[in-house]
Write an enzyme that holds these catalytic residues in place. Structure first.
Site, PDB file in Angstrom:
ATOM      1  N   ALA A  30       0.828  -1.206   0.000  1.00 12.88           N
ATOM      2  CA  ALA A  30       0.000   0.000   0.000  1.00 12.88           C
ATOM      3  C   ALA A  30       0.868   1.264   0.000  1.00 12.88           C
ATOM      4  O   ALA A  30       0.532   2.243  -0.664  1.00 12.88           O
ATOM      5  CB  ALA A  30      -0.940   0.000   1.205  1.00 12.88           C
ATOM      6  N   GLY A  33       1.934   1.439  -3.529  1.00 15.43           N
ATOM      7  CA  GLY A  33       0.762   1.613  -4.383  1.00 15.43           C
ATOM      8  C   GLY A  33       0.138   2.985  -4.290  1.00 15.43           C
ATOM      9  O   GLY A  33      -0.374   3.513  -5.281  1.00 15.43           O
ATOM     10  N   ASP A  34       0.174   3.592  -3.113  1.00  8.08           N
ATOM     11  CA  ASP A  34      -0.342   4.957  -2.941  1.00  8.08           C
ATOM     12  C   ASP A  34       0.386   5.908  -3.884  1.00  8.08           C
ATOM     13  O   ASP A  34      -0.228   6.724  -4.563  1.00  8.08           O
ATOM     14  CB  ASP A  34      -0.147   5.380  -1.489  1.00  8.08           C
ATOM     15  CG  ASP A  34      -0.563   6.816  -1.222  1.00  8.08           C
ATOM     16  OD1 ASP A  34      -1.636   7.235  -1.703  1.00  8.08           O
ATOM     17  OD2 ASP A  34       0.185   7.530  -0.531  1.00  8.08           O
ATOM     18  N   ASN A  35       1.684   5.752  -3.968  1.00 11.73           N
ATOM     19  CA  ASN A  35       2.483   6.632  -4.823  1.00 11.73           C
ATOM     20  C   ASN A  35       2.322   6.301  -6.297  1.00 11.73           C
ATOM     21  O   ASN A  35       2.289   7.202  -7.135  1.00 11.73           O
ATOM     22  CB  ASN A  35       3.951   6.569  -4.403  1.00 11.73           C
ATOM     23  CG  ASN A  35       4.151   7.266  -3.083  1.00 11.73           C
ATOM     24  OD1 ASN A  35       4.164   8.475  -3.020  1.00 11.73           O
ATOM     25  ND2 ASN A  35       4.255   6.487  -2.014  1.00 11.73           N
TER      26      ASN A  35
END
Length: 150
Positions: A30, A33-35
């Site tokens: 995460a 994945g956020d970036n």
């Protein structure tokens, strides 16, 4: 043929080419994945218009909110493969000791699941699938908003 972005990073920093995305914790996925999700959204926004930075940042922030990501995950669940659903669930169920401000626990957990999936697809090199899911998710959110406005 030119190497892709991830290969370039691996080569430049002399990183192992063998990455098993299944071995990473869901919160690490995460985190990445956020970036990745934000980079895709920023790339699309900048490519569409050379707008003032504050306007771009406002739009990016609205797409990166936990509530938006949770809604996207909900709208895209039927499109996910069993493997992708398992990654999403691992992220959703991960025990995080923080929570985004202005987000419900439900939205925060589902957004974390979505981000974990984005990180997983990125590490696996499944860029086409990653971009497809984000694009389709944004389209479905727009369609749902049109339905609400009627």
């Amino acid at each position: 043929m030119e190497e892709n972005f991830t290969e370039r990073i691996q080569n430049e920093f002399q990183l192992s080419e063998e990455i098993d995305a299944n071995l990473y914790s869901p919160l690490t996925l995460a985190f990445l994945g956020d970036n990745v999700y934000e980079l895709v959204n920023r790339t699309v926004l900048v490519s569409r218009a050379n707008a003032p930075v504050n306007k771009l940042n406002k739009k990016t922030s609205s797409l990166a909110k936990a509530s938006t990501q949770a809604r996207m995950a909900s709208l895209m669940m039927e499109e996910l493969t069993p493997e992708e659903k398992a990654v999403f669930k691992r992220g959703r169920n991960a025990k995080s000791y923080t929570m985004a401000k202005n987000a419900t626990m439900h939205d925060y957990r589902h957004a974390t699941g979505w981000e974990a999936l984005m990180g997983y697809l990125y590490l696996k090199g499944e860029y086409g699938r990653l971009v497809f899911l984000i694009h389709m998710g944004l389209e479905r959110i727009r369609e749902a908003e049109k339905e609400t406005d009627r």
